[in-house]
Design an enzyme around this catalytic site. Structure first.
Site, mmCIF file in Angstrom:
data_model
loop_
_atom_site.group_PDB
_atom_site.id
_atom_site.type_symbol
_atom_site.label_atom_id
_atom_site.label_comp_id
_atom_site.label_asym_id
_atom_site.label_seq_id
_atom_site.Cartn_x
_atom_site.Cartn_y
_atom_site.Cartn_z
ATOM 1 N NE ARG A 46 2.412 21.752 0.969
ATOM 2 C CZ ARG A 46 2.602 23.028 1.303
ATOM 3 N NH1 ARG A 46 1.619 23.897 1.191
ATOM 4 N NH2 ARG A 46 3.779 23.415 1.747
ATOM 5 C CD GLU A 78 -10.265 -6.128 -3.305
ATOM 6 O OE1 GLU A 78 -10.583 -5.051 -2.748
ATOM 7 O OE2 GLU A 78 -9.320 -6.827 -2.906
ATOM 8 N NE ARG A 103 -1.527 28.475 -0.536
ATOM 9 C CZ ARG A 103 -0.536 28.000 0.213
ATOM 10 N NH1 ARG A 103 -0.811 27.266 1.268
ATOM 11 N NH2 ARG A 103 0.724 28.253 -0.102
ATOM 12 C CB CYS A 134 -11.944 -8.507 -0.943
ATOM 13 S SG CYS A 134 -12.197 -6.812 -0.393
ATOM 14 C CB ALA A 167 16.312 15.559 14.521
ATOM 15 C CB CYS A 226 -8.597 -8.492 2.802
ATOM 16 S SG CYS A 226 -10.345 -8.075 2.709
ATOM 17 C CG ASP A 282 10.012 30.131 6.166
ATOM 18 O OD1 ASP A 282 10.796 31.074 6.372
ATOM 19 O OD2 ASP A 282 10.359 29.014 5.739
ATOM 20 C CD GLU A 337 6.138 20.934 2.288
ATOM 21 O OE1 GLU A 337 6.391 22.140 2.203
ATOM 22 O OE2 GLU A 337 5.226 20.381 1.655
ATOM 23 C CG HIS A 395 -11.625 -3.570 1.628
ATOM 24 N ND1 HIS A 395 -11.046 -4.704 2.132
ATOM 25 C CD2 HIS A 395 -11.621 -2.675 2.651
ATOM 26 C CE1 HIS A 395 -10.691 -4.506 3.392
ATOM 27 N NE2 HIS A 395 -11.044 -3.274 3.737
HETATM 28 C C1 AOF Z 1 -8.471 -5.314 0.148
HETATM 29 N N1 AOF Z 1 -8.960 -4.280 -0.598
HETATM 30 O O1 AOF Z 1 -9.346 -2.119 -0.923
HETATM 31 C C2 AOF Z 1 -8.177 -2.737 1.009
HETATM 32 C C3 AOF Z 1 -7.626 -3.831 1.760
HETATM 33 O O2 AOF Z 1 -10.878 -3.252 8.586
HETATM 34 P P1 AOF Z 1 -11.010 -3.527 7.123
HETATM 35 O O3 AOF Z 1 -12.046 -4.573 6.835
HETATM 36 O O4 AOF Z 1 -11.227 -2.287 6.311
HETATM 37 O O5 AOF Z 1 -9.621 -4.195 6.648
HETATM 38 C C4 AOF Z 1 -8.422 -3.437 6.601
HETATM 39 C C5 AOF Z 1 -7.297 -4.289 6.061
HETATM 40 O O6 AOF Z 1 -7.660 -4.843 4.797
HETATM 41 C C6 AOF Z 1 -6.025 -3.481 5.800
HETATM 42 O O7 AOF Z 1 -5.170 -3.472 6.918
HETATM 43 C C7 AOF Z 1 -5.394 -4.245 4.630
HETATM 44 O O8 AOF Z 1 -4.686 -5.398 5.077
HETATM 45 C C8 AOF Z 1 -6.616 -4.677 3.861
HETATM 46 N N2 AOF Z 1 -6.984 -3.616 2.916
HETATM 47 N N3 AOF Z 1 -7.788 -5.084 1.265
HETATM 48 O O9 AOF Z 1 -8.680 -6.479 -0.222
HETATM 49 C C9 AOF Z 1 -8.853 -3.016 -0.211
HETATM 50 N N4 AOF Z 1 -8.080 -1.452 1.432
HETATM 51 ZN ZN ZN Z 2 -10.739 -6.465 1.236
#
Ligand code: AOF
Ligand code: ZN
Length: 330
Positions: free
Chosen positions: A179, A47, A202, A79, A267, A70, A195, A259, A45
């Site tokens: 994109r 952090e 690109r 984290c 829809a 997290c 199209d 697009e 992650h």
């Molecule tokens: C953070 N810092 O950079 C991100 C977070 O399966 P894992 O361990 O990768 O956890 C995924 C979950 O963690 C994701 O659904 C979201 O809630 C959190 N993502 N958390 O502290 C991060 N990418």
């Molecule tokens: Zn995390």
């Protein structure tokens, strides 16, 4: 936080189904000593990346993160644990984590004596790098941005069907950057036949291309450019927006750029499955030719789909409009 947002923007399109998060570590004197962003799924992650760069200088310092750190053991360790182990004493984050498994990081940090608080530049993050993922986390559906370019009189092609140069070079270049930052780009079989678009990013250095998604029951011409090996292509033989989105969610797609032509977009609008409209209005009049949107189930003016203009700005000679549904698509 502005630096953390910049880092998270840079990894957009590479982290799904995880959020593209950015993090900055300041030492005890307030000097930036580490920056990081979420790595592809299963990787560290934001952090953890920023702490690795900061090393021992993180002790007594501050972590600034676009998402609440997290608190759970997912594919990677929490984290909150990494921040505590590194000796971080202050945490500022933008938005709370709506994922019930990962949320609660602020409380964990506070219990350990860390001065932790959310809300810093929250609107910028909610509308910017984490918009699609927050929508996905709350609804389970990928976020859909309908992007198109039209003349002042709302036409997306001239009477003879030519459409390539309606918007300016600046707007077209911007769309190619966009994109590279989304997961999938979607059109209907009708657009492929009419199209023969390439649907790739690109004119800019990029090592990734979005998934090309063609929806509709008709067969694709065997020599269609979407079938070349510039990028992966999925042909979904349905036009039901919810079936399309469920299939894309199952593939880990979070952020979709629509697009398509007037029928497909109609829809999606009728089903309440357009979450943002990104429109480039070129200073041109065409007077004839197809309109951007076909039948969207609106019979009378009181049934109009209400939008809110979130941002209006210039892109070269064109006007760039970002609009969202007046009532959020639940
Ligand atoms: C953070 N810092 O950079 C991100 C977070 O399966 P894992 O361990 O990768 O956890 C995924 C979950 O963690 C994701 O659904 C979201 O809630 C959190 N993502 N958390 O502290 C991060 N990418
Ligand atoms: Zn995390």
């Amino acid at each position: 936080m502005a630096l953390a947002i910049e880092r998270s923007e840079a990894v957009r399109g590479t982290t799904s189904p995880n959020p593209p998060v950015g993090a900055v570590i300041l030492d005890a004197e307030g000097e930036v000593v580490g920056v990081g962003a979420t790595q592809p799924p299963g990787g560290p992650h934001a952090e953890v990346m920023a702490l690795a760069q900061a090393g021992e200088r993180a002790r007594g310092g501050t972590a600034v993160v676009t998402l609440e750190p997290c608190s759970h053991q997912g594919r990677t360790p929490p984290c909150t644990g990494a921040l505590l182990k590194a000796g971080i004493v202050r945490v500022r984050y933008a938005v709370s984590d709506p994922n019930p498994k990962a949320s609660g990081g602020e409380a964990v940090l506070r219990e350990a004596g860390v001065d932790a608080e959310g809300g810093l530049l929250a609107t910028e993050v909610e509308r910017g790098p984490l918009r699609a993922w927050l929508h996905f986390a709350r609804t389970g559906r990928p976020h859909v941005t309908w992007k198109y370019a039209s003349s002042v009189d709302g036409r997306v092609a001239a009477a003879d069907g030519t459409s390539r140069w309606i918007s300016s070079e600046e707007s077209r270049a911007e769309v190619h950057v966009l994109r590279t930052r989304i997961d999938a780009i979607m059109v209907g079989t009708g657009t492929v036949r009419a199209d023969d678009p390439r649907l790739t990013a690109r004119g800019i250095p990029t090592d990734r291309q979005p998934l090309r998604v063609v929806v509709g029951s008709g067969d694709l011409p065997p020599n269609a450019r979407v079938l070349d090996d510039e990028a992966e292509t999925a042909h979904l033989r349905t036009r039901d927006p919810d079936e399309v989105l469920a299939e894309l969610a199952a593939r880990g797609v979070v952020d979709v750029l629509l697009e398509g032509g007037p029928t497909l977009v109609g829809a999606f609008v009728a089903a309440g499955r357009v979450d943002r409209v990104l429109l480039y209005v070129a200073p041109k009049l065409l007077g004839a030719g197809p309109m951007a949107l076909g039948d969207a189930g609106v019979a009378t003016v009181t049934d109009a789909v209400g939008l809110v203009f979130e941002e209006v700005s210039m892109c070269g000679p064109d006007v760039r409009i970002s609009a969202v549904p007046a009532v959020e698509n639940g």
